[in-house]
Design a protein around this motif. Structure first.
Motif, PDB file in Angstrom:
ATOM      1  N   TRP A 156     -74.130  17.866 -66.686  1.00  0.00           N
ATOM      2  CA  TRP A 156     -74.116  17.798 -68.145  1.00  0.00           C
ATOM      3  C   TRP A 156     -73.438  19.015 -68.764  1.00  0.00           C
ATOM      4  N   VAL A 157     -73.546  20.158 -68.096  1.00  0.00           N
ATOM      5  CA  VAL A 157     -72.828  21.354 -68.568  1.00  0.00           C
ATOM      6  C   VAL A 157     -71.331  21.084 -68.588  1.00  0.00           C
ATOM      7  N   ALA A 158     -70.819  20.511 -67.496  1.00  0.00           N
ATOM      8  CA  ALA A 158     -69.392  20.196 -67.409  1.00  0.00           C
ATOM      9  C   ALA A 158     -68.993  19.166 -68.459  1.00  0.00           C
ATOM     10  N   VAL A 159     -69.810  18.144 -68.652  1.00  0.00           N
ATOM     11  CA  VAL A 159     -69.498  17.097 -69.622  1.00  0.00           C
ATOM     12  C   VAL A 159     -69.488  17.657 -71.041  1.00  0.00           C
ATOM     13  N   ALA A 160     -70.530  18.423 -71.392  1.00  0.00           N
ATOM     14  CA  ALA A 160     -70.641  18.949 -72.758  1.00  0.00           C
ATOM     15  C   ALA A 160     -69.476  19.878 -73.092  1.00  0.00           C
ATOM     16  N   LEU A 161     -69.139  20.774 -72.174  1.00  0.00           N
ATOM     17  CA  LEU A 161     -68.036  21.702 -72.426  1.00  0.00           C
ATOM     18  C   LEU A 161     -66.698  20.971 -72.463  1.00  0.00           C
ATOM     19  N   SER A 162     -66.531  19.967 -71.614  1.00  0.00           N
ATOM     20  CA  SER A 162     -65.294  19.185 -71.620  1.00  0.00           C
ATOM     21  C   SER A 162     -65.138  18.419 -72.926  1.00  0.00           C
ATOM     22  N   VAL A 163     -66.228  17.887 -73.450  1.00  0.00           N
ATOM     23  CA  VAL A 163     -66.187  17.181 -74.729  1.00  0.00           C
ATOM     24  C   VAL A 163     -65.732  18.126 -75.838  1.00  0.00           C
ATOM     25  N   TRP A 164     -66.210  19.375 -75.810  1.00  0.00           N
ATOM     26  CA  TRP A 164     -65.801  20.331 -76.835  1.00  0.00           C
ATOM     27  C   TRP A 164     -64.338  20.748 -76.663  1.00  0.00           C
ATOM     28  N   VAL A 165     -63.852  20.776 -75.432  1.00  0.00           N
ATOM     29  CA  VAL A 165     -62.428  21.053 -75.212  1.00  0.00           C
ATOM     30  C   VAL A 165     -61.586  19.944 -75.838  1.00  0.00           C
ATOM     31  N   VAL A 166     -61.961  18.690 -75.586  1.00  0.00           N
ATOM     32  CA  VAL A 166     -61.229  17.558 -76.155  1.00  0.00           C
ATOM     33  C   VAL A 166     -61.328  17.579 -77.674  1.00  0.00           C
ATOM     34  N   LEU A 167     -62.537  17.853 -78.197  1.00  0.00           N
ATOM     35  CA  LEU A 167     -62.717  17.904 -79.645  1.00  0.00           C
ATOM     36  C   LEU A 167     -61.849  19.006 -80.261  1.00  0.00           C
ATOM     37  N   GLY A 168     -61.787  20.160 -79.581  1.00  0.00           N
ATOM     38  CA  GLY A 168     -60.942  21.247 -80.063  1.00  0.00           C
ATOM     39  C   GLY A 168     -59.473  20.869 -80.072  1.00  0.00           C
ATOM     40  N   LEU A 169     -59.030  20.176 -79.029  1.00  0.00           N
ATOM     41  CA  LEU A 169     -57.637  19.729 -78.977  1.00  0.00           C
ATOM     42  C   LEU A 169     -57.306  18.758 -80.094  1.00  0.00           C
ATOM     43  N   VAL A 170     -58.288  17.969 -80.515  1.00  0.00           N
ATOM     44  CA  VAL A 170     -58.075  17.029 -81.618  1.00  0.00           C
ATOM     45  C   VAL A 170     -58.077  17.758 -82.956  1.00  0.00           C
ATOM     46  N   LEU A 171     -58.986  18.723 -83.124  1.00  0.00           N
ATOM     47  CA  LEU A 171     -59.139  19.394 -84.407  1.00  0.00           C
ATOM     48  C   LEU A 171     -58.008  20.378 -84.700  1.00  0.00           C
ATOM     49  N   CYS A 172     -57.507  21.061 -83.666  1.00  0.00           N
ATOM     50  CA  CYS A 172     -56.506  22.110 -83.896  1.00  0.00           C
ATOM     51  C   CYS A 172     -55.284  21.612 -84.676  1.00  0.00           C
ATOM     52  N   PRO A 173     -54.611  20.554 -84.242  1.00  0.00           N
ATOM     53  CA  PRO A 173     -53.434  20.105 -85.008  1.00  0.00           C
ATOM     54  C   PRO A 173     -53.794  19.533 -86.377  1.00  0.00           C
ATOM     55  N   LEU A 174     -55.045  19.104 -86.561  1.00  0.00           N
ATOM     56  CA  LEU A 174     -55.454  18.547 -87.842  1.00  0.00           C
ATOM     57  C   LEU A 174     -55.778  19.620 -88.869  1.00  0.00           C
ATOM     58  N   THR A 175     -56.277  20.770 -88.411  1.00  0.00           N
ATOM     59  CA  THR A 175     -56.761  21.782 -89.350  1.00  0.00           C
ATOM     60  C   THR A 175     -55.875  23.013 -89.444  1.00  0.00           C
ATOM     61  N   PHE A 176     -55.086  23.307 -88.405  1.00  0.00           N
ATOM     62  CA  PHE A 176     -54.357  24.573 -88.395  1.00  0.00           C
ATOM     63  C   PHE A 176     -53.246  24.581 -89.432  1.00  0.00           C
ATOM     64  N   ARG A 177     -53.122  25.707 -90.138  1.00  0.00           N
ATOM     65  CA  ARG A 177     -52.081  25.875 -91.143  1.00  0.00           C
ATOM     66  C   ARG A 177     -51.349  27.191 -90.893  1.00  0.00           C
ATOM     67  N   TRP A 178     -50.035  27.174 -91.091  1.00  0.00           N
ATOM     68  CA  TRP A 178     -49.224  28.375 -90.910  1.00  0.00           C
ATOM     69  C   TRP A 178     -49.151  29.204 -92.185  1.00  0.00           C
ATOM     70  N   THR A 179     -49.410  28.594 -93.314  1.00  0.00           N
ATOM     71  CA  THR A 179     -49.329  29.305 -94.592  1.00  0.00           C
ATOM     72  C   THR A 179     -50.574  29.020 -95.419  1.00  0.00           C
ATOM     73  N   LYS A 180     -50.822  29.878 -96.388  1.00  0.00           N
ATOM     74  CA  LYS A 180     -51.922  29.675 -97.312  1.00  0.00           C
ATOM     75  C   LYS A 180     -51.559  28.570 -98.309  1.00  0.00           C
ATOM     76  N   THR A 181     -52.593  27.905 -98.800  1.00  0.00           N
ATOM     77  CA  THR A 181     -52.377  26.945 -99.871  1.00  0.00           C
ATOM     78  C   THR A 181     -52.294  27.695-101.196  1.00  0.00           C
ATOM     79  N   ARG A 182     -51.925  26.984-102.233  1.00  0.00           N
ATOM     80  CA  ARG A 182     -51.732  27.633-103.526  1.00  0.00           C
ATOM     81  C   ARG A 182     -53.006  28.239-104.083  1.00  0.00           C
ATOM     82  N   ASN A 183     -54.167  27.633-103.757  1.00  0.00           N
ATOM     83  CA  ASN A 183     -55.415  28.160-104.286  1.00  0.00           C
ATOM     84  C   ASN A 183     -55.971  29.292-103.406  1.00  0.00           C
ATOM     85  N   GLY A 184     -55.156  29.736-102.402  1.00  0.00           N
ATOM     86  CA  GLY A 184     -55.580  30.854-101.567  1.00  0.00           C
ATOM     87  C   GLY A 184     -56.218  30.470-100.283  1.00  0.00           C
ATOM     88  N   GLY A 185     -56.469  29.180-100.044  1.00  0.00           N
ATOM     89  CA  GLY A 185     -57.120  28.759 -98.813  1.00  0.00           C
ATOM     90  C   GLY A 185     -56.143  28.416 -97.735  1.00  0.00           C
TER      91      GLY A 185
END
Length: 281
Positions: free
Chosen positions: A252-281
């Protein structure tokens, strides 16, 4: 220019990959140098886990089970916490600051492949994680008589739990780095996540002493599974009956950590930004 000459001039996929890895390696060397030049970052990321080990070991004494002292229990938790702080907290804060200062925008405008930037960050995390873990192991063995992993199987488990956990934390750090609106607010936004997880995941306090609902919350995040996996390496097998499930649950340790690796791979391209937005975020 003929089609054949263009084909000859174009780099092959292997050539492009080699160039990317070389650029990423050089970027990683620069990231490591910048990391170790920052006194505050080095003290907090590398020495804070050592301070935590010394302080908590001084505060809580006695045996938790036959042959297992509180210091023995604390060592794997502190190592896991150090990996999380380096891969998640420090990385998320540093990227947020670089975005706020316009560093990411300038990097994105250079001919360097953007992937090389992330390879550089990964190299930095891996190097600092190895250094930090080595320091913690040295202090634990010398000051508290901690036993090193048992045989090749113990070292193998130590390696894959650490690598999977660090990978999951690194990807989550990259994904969360876009949450702070400014570089100044980054520590206040990111640090509470890491701080709370340290106290509910069995890193500083005995996991089974926590209320069941807190155990359930902690089990949804990587640190709990990193601590549990590393306890199987540093504590005697007889202690497994004192775990919440009365076993190490390495599967279960291997499964749980692997799930978070996959989740991270999905979230990174969805959330990462190279520049700030106009409101500062």
């Amino acid at each position: 220019m003929t089609t054949s000459s263009v084909a000859l001039a174009a780099p092959s996929p292997a050539g492009r990959l080699q160039r990317l890895l070389v650029l990423g390696w050089h970027r990683g060397r620069m990231e490591v140098l910048l990391f170790f030049r920052g006194t505050e970052t080095v003290v907090f990321s590398l020495l804070f886990p050592v301070f935590a080990l010394v302080i908590f070991s001084s505060m809580f004494k006695g045996q938790l089970a036959p042959g297992v002292t509180y210091s023995d229990y604390l060592v794997p938790g502190v190592i896991a916490t150090g990996l999380m702080v380096t891969g998640f907290q420090t990385l998320a804060i540093s990227i947020a600051i670089e975005r706020d200062r316009g560093t990411l925008k300038r990097i994105a405008a250079t001919p360097m492949p953007r992937s090389a930037y992330f390879i550089g960050k990964i190299v930095m995390v891996l190097v600092t994680s190895v250094v930090e873990t080595a320091v913690l192991l040295a202090v634990s063995v010398v000051a508290y008589g901690t036993h090193l992993p048992r045989g090749s199987a113990g070292w193998f488990t130590f390696a894959w739990v650490s690598l999977l956990g660090t990978t999951a934390c690194t990807l989550c750090g990259i994904a969360l780095s876009s949450l702070p609106r400014t570089g100044r607010s980054a520590p206040a936004v990111v640090a509470p996540f890491a701080f709370v997880l340290q106290f509910i995941s069995g890193a500083a306090l005995v996991y089974t002493d926590l209320p069941p609902w807190l155990q359930w919350v902690a089990s949804a995040f990587p640190l709990k599974w990193m601590c549990q996996g590393l306890r199987s390496v540093f504590l005697p097998n007889s202690y497994a009956v004192h775990e919440a499930s009365h076993s190490w649950q390495l599967g279960w340790v291997a499964v749980a950590l692997s799930v978070w690796v996959v989740l991270g791979l999905v979230l990174c391209p969805l959330t990462f930004r190279w520049t700030k937005t106009r409101n500062g975020g």
